[in-house]
Design a protein around this motif. Structure first.
Motif, PDB file in Angstrom:
ATOM      1  N   UNK A   1       0.806  -1.213   0.000  1.00 26.17           N
ATOM      2  CA  UNK A   1       0.000   0.000   0.000  1.00 26.17           C
ATOM      3  C   UNK A   1       0.845   1.272   0.000  1.00 26.17           C
ATOM      4  N   UNK A   2       2.143   1.110   0.076  1.00 31.87           N
ATOM      5  CA  UNK A   2       3.048   2.253   0.125  1.00 31.87           C
ATOM      6  C   UNK A   2       3.174   2.900  -1.255  1.00 31.87           C
ATOM      7  N   UNK A   3       3.301   4.219  -1.295  1.00 24.86           N
ATOM      8  CA  UNK A   3       3.543   4.866  -2.587  1.00 24.86           C
ATOM      9  C   UNK A   3       4.910   4.486  -3.170  1.00 24.86           C
ATOM     10  N   UNK A   4       5.764   3.903  -2.333  1.00 24.07           N
ATOM     11  CA  UNK A   4       7.089   3.490  -2.799  1.00 24.07           C
ATOM     12  C   UNK A   4       7.087   2.084  -3.389  1.00 24.07           C
ATOM     13  N   UNK A   5       6.003   1.346  -3.226  1.00 19.19           N
ATOM     14  CA  UNK A   5       5.919  -0.011  -3.766  1.00 19.19           C
ATOM     15  C   UNK A   5       5.864   0.048  -5.285  1.00 19.19           C
ATOM     16  N   UNK A   6       6.500  -0.915  -5.915  1.00 20.82           N
ATOM     17  CA  UNK A   6       6.486  -0.957  -7.373  1.00 20.82           C
ATOM     18  C   UNK A   6       5.131  -1.451  -7.862  1.00 20.82           C
ATOM     19  N   UNK A   7       4.859  -1.204  -9.120  1.00 22.17           N
ATOM     20  CA  UNK A   7       3.616  -1.685  -9.714  1.00 22.17           C
ATOM     21  C   UNK A   7       3.553  -3.211  -9.615  1.00 22.17           C
ATOM     22  N   UNK A   8       4.667  -3.868  -9.836  1.00 22.26           N
ATOM     23  CA  UNK A   8       4.715  -5.330  -9.738  1.00 22.26           C
ATOM     24  C   UNK A   8       4.339  -5.798  -8.333  1.00 22.26           C
ATOM     25  N   UNK A   9       4.857  -5.135  -7.300  1.00 22.91           N
ATOM     26  CA  UNK A   9       4.526  -5.508  -5.921  1.00 22.91           C
ATOM     27  C   UNK A   9       3.034  -5.327  -5.647  1.00 22.91           C
ATOM     28  N   UNK A  10       2.462  -4.239  -6.163  1.00 23.94           N
ATOM     29  CA  UNK A  10       1.040  -3.982  -5.952  1.00 23.94           C
ATOM     30  C   UNK A  10       0.178  -5.017  -6.685  1.00 23.94           C
ATOM     31  N   UNK A  11       0.552  -5.347  -7.907  1.00 20.00           N
ATOM     32  CA  UNK A  11      -0.201  -6.336  -8.681  1.00 20.00           C
ATOM     33  C   UNK A  11      -0.109  -7.709  -8.022  1.00 20.00           C
ATOM     34  N   UNK A  12       1.072  -8.064  -7.565  1.00 14.97           N
ATOM     35  CA  UNK A  12       1.254  -9.347  -6.887  1.00 14.97           C
ATOM     36  C   UNK A  12       0.371  -9.432  -5.635  1.00 14.97           C
ATOM     37  N   UNK A  13       0.312  -8.340  -4.894  1.00 14.30           N
ATOM     38  CA  UNK A  13      -0.522  -8.309  -3.693  1.00 14.30           C
ATOM     39  C   UNK A  13      -1.995  -8.471  -4.047  1.00 14.30           C
ATOM     40  N   UNK A  14      -2.464  -7.724  -5.038  1.00 16.77           N
ATOM     41  CA  UNK A  14      -3.871  -7.800  -5.446  1.00 16.77           C
ATOM     42  C   UNK A  14      -4.204  -9.207  -5.925  1.00 16.77           C
ATOM     43  N   UNK A  15      -3.282  -9.816  -6.669  1.00 11.76           N
ATOM     44  CA  UNK A  15      -3.507 -11.185  -7.126  1.00 11.76           C
ATOM     45  C   UNK A  15      -3.717 -12.121  -5.932  1.00 11.76           C
ATOM     46  N   UNK A  16      -2.891 -11.950  -4.908  1.00 12.10           N
ATOM     47  CA  UNK A  16      -3.015 -12.802  -3.721  1.00 12.10           C
ATOM     48  C   UNK A  16      -4.351 -12.594  -3.017  1.00 12.10           C
ATOM     49  N   UNK A  17      -4.880 -11.379  -3.060  1.00 14.12           N
ATOM     50  CA  UNK A  17      -6.182 -11.103  -2.449  1.00 14.12           C
ATOM     51  C   UNK A  17      -7.275 -11.899  -3.168  1.00 14.12           C
ATOM     52  N   UNK A  18      -7.210 -11.951  -4.487  1.00 13.71           N
ATOM     53  CA  UNK A  18      -8.231 -12.643  -5.267  1.00 13.71           C
ATOM     54  C   UNK A  18      -8.020 -14.147  -5.331  1.00 13.71           C
TER      55      UNK A  18
END
Length: 134
Positions: free
Chosen positions: A80-97
């Protein structure tokens, strides 16, 4: 860091920064530690599932974890950090789903998400129709 009532040392802060790939500044880690201590009601240095669920927004995310220590708590939030890469954010969202953790977002996973989002407002049949991608 074992006891939630103890203060973070500079070493602890740097260790946590490294653990979450520097997604948070030192001040942000201190703020997160303060929030962690609020959630850790029994001061055991560990957030139980019940304590984590006390934050309603985390209810869906809890399925991804089974208790967190402070370093894991910060790593979890790093997406959720603004410093997280797009890849990190996508990976996290994937894990949520990917609610069953099998590495795939299946029809059943999508039904689980729709159940969480809609509650009793729509029927199971309507959910299945909404999740059907064909």
């Amino acid at each position: 860091m074992g006891n939630a009532s103890s203060m973070l040392t500079q070493y602890d802060i740097e260790e946590v920064q490294q653990h979450c790939n520097h997604a948070f500044s030192q001040q942000e880690i201190v703020s997160l530690y303060e929030r962690f201590c609020q959630l850790d009601r029994n001061n055991g240095g560990f957030i139980s599932a019940e304590e984590f669920l006390s934050v309603p927004e985390f209810a869906r995310l809890l399925r991804m974890v089974d208790g967190l220590n402070f370093k894991e708590f910060v790593a979890f939030l790093s997406a959720f950090s603004p410093h997280a890469t797009l890849h990190q954010k996508i990976e996290f969202i994937f894990k949520v789903y990917d609610s069953d953790g099998n590495g795939k977002v299946t029809f059943t996973d999508m039904l689980d998400v729709l159940r969480d989002l809609t509650g009793t407002f729509i029927s199971e049949k309507q959910r299945e129709h909404s999740a059907d991608l064909e």
